[in-house]
Design an enzyme around this catalytic site. Structure first.
Site, PDB file in Angstrom:
ATOM      1  N   GLN A   1       0.849  -1.186   0.000  1.00  7.32           N
ATOM      2  CA  GLN A   1       0.000   0.000   0.000  1.00  7.32           C
ATOM      3  C   GLN A   1       0.889   1.241   0.000  1.00  7.32           C
ATOM      4  O   GLN A   1       1.702   1.438   0.897  1.00  7.32           O
ATOM      5  CB  GLN A   1      -0.913   0.016   1.228  1.00  7.32           C
ATOM      6  CG  GLN A   1      -1.899   1.158   1.246  1.00  7.32           C
ATOM      7  CD  GLN A   1      -2.681   1.218   2.548  1.00  7.32           C
ATOM      8  OE1 GLN A   1      -2.119   1.527   3.589  1.00  7.32           O
ATOM      9  NE2 GLN A   1      -3.975   0.904   2.490  1.00  7.32           N
TER      10      GLN A   1
ATOM     11  N   TYR B   1      -5.945  11.261   3.287  1.00 10.03           N
ATOM     12  CA  TYR B   1      -4.530  11.466   3.050  1.00 10.03           C
ATOM     13  C   TYR B   1      -4.406  12.372   1.819  1.00 10.03           C
ATOM     14  O   TYR B   1      -5.412  12.775   1.228  1.00 10.03           O
ATOM     15  CB  TYR B   1      -3.821  10.129   2.857  1.00 10.03           C
ATOM     16  CG  TYR B   1      -3.796   9.263   4.103  1.00 10.03           C
ATOM     17  CD1 TYR B   1      -3.211   9.740   5.275  1.00 10.03           C
ATOM     18  CD2 TYR B   1      -4.354   7.986   4.116  1.00 10.03           C
ATOM     19  CE1 TYR B   1      -3.182   8.968   6.425  1.00 10.03           C
ATOM     20  CE2 TYR B   1      -4.328   7.209   5.268  1.00 10.03           C
ATOM     21  CZ  TYR B   1      -3.741   7.701   6.418  1.00 10.03           C
ATOM     22  OH  TYR B   1      -3.717   6.949   7.564  1.00 10.03           O
TER      23      TYR B   1
ATOM     24  N   ARG C   1     -10.015  -6.822  10.561  1.00 10.81           N
ATOM     25  CA  ARG C   1     -10.049  -7.231  11.964  1.00 10.81           C
ATOM     26  C   ARG C   1     -10.300  -8.718  12.153  1.00 10.81           C
ATOM     27  O   ARG C   1      -9.733  -9.337  13.052  1.00 10.81           O
ATOM     28  CB  ARG C   1     -11.110  -6.411  12.706  1.00 10.81           C
ATOM     29  CG  ARG C   1     -10.713  -4.974  12.974  1.00 10.81           C
ATOM     30  CD  ARG C   1     -11.892  -4.133  13.416  1.00 10.81           C
ATOM     31  NE  ARG C   1     -12.839  -3.910  12.323  1.00 10.81           N
ATOM     32  CZ  ARG C   1     -13.966  -3.211  12.434  1.00 10.81           C
ATOM     33  NH1 ARG C   1     -14.296  -2.683  13.597  1.00 10.81           N
ATOM     34  NH2 ARG C   1     -14.764  -3.028  11.398  1.00 10.81           N
TER      35      ARG C   1
END
Length: 417
Positions: A102, A172, A349
């Protein structure tokens, strides 16, 4: 599952890469690179997901430049990182999975104490969480950032990655250009959504020109960020349509939320206020306890919580595959995604809780994840990201062997012990 739905656990093509199945380990901050380089701990972390059955695992937030870091210990994609990254990719490949890097530039989220420079944004901006001032990025700096993404993608190729994921989400730097709340520019990078989409398109075009068909190119794109007046689905659909028309991406992973304000919009579920307070400086802890839920946001968890927004993008895509994220914890959820027209699913998760969950679901369709969405894993990013309910991750895999005490041989011996 209908006959037209792909088998989520069968092989699938992602651009030039053949994955053994359609399950991707989503990027989750790792905290296993304290010096900004690959460690054995990071290799073990991703090898665990590979051995656990995922088609591809994603190395979270690799910085395209030191000025683009969002937290300490993140890997910077430069030539010095290649040997360690190659060890990582070889380990994952050896376990049968593909691996993606990433790539990100933090922009408004980049802390000056870490980077040494004032954070940049499309326009002057004050981060509402940190109250840090962000200056407007110059035109020549925009061109530099585009090249930094391209250079980082070349590092990924050199290191043996199968894909790069361009981080166009969570406000971002690239994502902040998409936000009318943050982007108030008057040049060709500001104004309507077509102009505000210019930067992400130029990054994707430049990265594709560099990597060609050697690796897959994915983008992580916000559908909406939860901030009033910022990114919402109507304009996000247009950005996706423009990226799809350019045919520079192999897939788009759809996401929500931001790293600027109310991050729980991305995660949903329990808000670990007390745990966050414990890792804050003492003088800030009372304020975190009192105001934490207001700042972080409080959104109930539900299965497949991004699906209602994400399904709007399915008819828009002509050239680009879609990755469904958010609240995917069992085989039914994955098959639902396939029926809805998604090509891959991404899990975070649930795989932190059980790295071998994909293997379990493959063997037994009725398996349910043990993740209970307490979200205390969010706080572990300040150390080593892990599931707090897994003793092996929290305390280490080695369990000390306790010897059974010998029985006393006499009353005197017993009294002395």
């Amino acid at each position: 599952m209908t006959d037209l739905s792909p088998d989520p656990f069968g092989p699938a093509q992602l651009g030039p890469v053949r994955l053994r199945n359609r399950v991707v380990k989503a990027a989750t901050s790792e905290g296993r690179s304290p010096d900004g380089r690959v460690t054995d701990d990071l290799i073990d972390f991703h090898r665990g997901f590979a051995e656990g059955g995922v088609g591809m695992t994603t190395v979270a937030y690799c910085c395209v430049s030191r000025q683009g870091a969002s937290a300490p210990g993140q890997i910077v994609m430069d030539a010095e990182a290649v040997p360690g990254l190659r060890r990582l990719t070889e380990a994952v490949h050896g376990a049968g999975a593909a691996i993606s890097a990433q790539l990100g530039h933090a922009g408004v989220v980049a802390p000056k104490k870490l980077t040494g420079v004032t954070a940049v944004a499309p326009s002057r901006f004050v981060n509402p969480t940190s109250f840090a001032y962000c200056r407007e990025i110059r035109r020549d700096e925009i061109a530099t950032v585009i090249e930094q993404f391209a250079d980082a993608a070349q590092v990924a190729v050199d290191a043996g990655f199968d894909a790069v994921e361009l981080h166009f989400g969570h406000l971002y730097l690239p994502s902040s250009f998409l936000s009318p709340l943050i982007n108030r520019r008057k040049d060709e990078y500001g104004g309507d959504i077509d102009n505000r989409s210019r930067l992400v398109r130029e990054i994707a075009q430049r990265v594709r020109a560099v990597v060609g068909d050697r690796i897959a190119v994915i983008a992580k794109l916000d559908m909406d960020d939860g901030l009033p007046g910022s990114i919402w689905i109507d304009e996000a659909l247009r950005t996706a349509q423009l990226l799809d028309g350019d045919a520079t991406l192999d897939a788009i992973e759809l996401t929500q939320g931001s790293s600027v304000y109310r991050p729980m919009y991305l995660f949903r579920g329990d808000v670990p206020v007390r745990e966050f307070a414990k890792v804050m400086p003492p003088m800030l802890r009372p304020g975190v306890r009192v105001l934490g839920k207001g700042v972080m946001g409080n959104y109930p968890y539900e299965d497949l919580y991004m699906l209602s927004a994400a399904r709007q993008f399915v008819p828009v895509m002509k050239n680009t595959k879609l990755v469904l994220l958010g609240g995917i914890t069992n085989r039914e959820h994955i098959e639902t995604g396939m029926r809805e027209g998604f090509d891959f699913v991404a899990m975070g998760r649930a795989l932190l809780r059980e790295p071998d969950l994909v293997n379990k679901m493959t063997a037994d369709p009725g398996v349910r994840s043990r993740c209970n969405h307490n979200n205390k894993c969010m706080v572990t990013v300040f150390g080593r990201t892990h599931c707090v309910l897994d003793p092996a991750q929290r305390y280490g895999a080695e369990v000390p062997v306790l010897k059974r005490p010998s029985l006393p041989t006499s009353p005197a011996t017993s009294e002395q012990t």
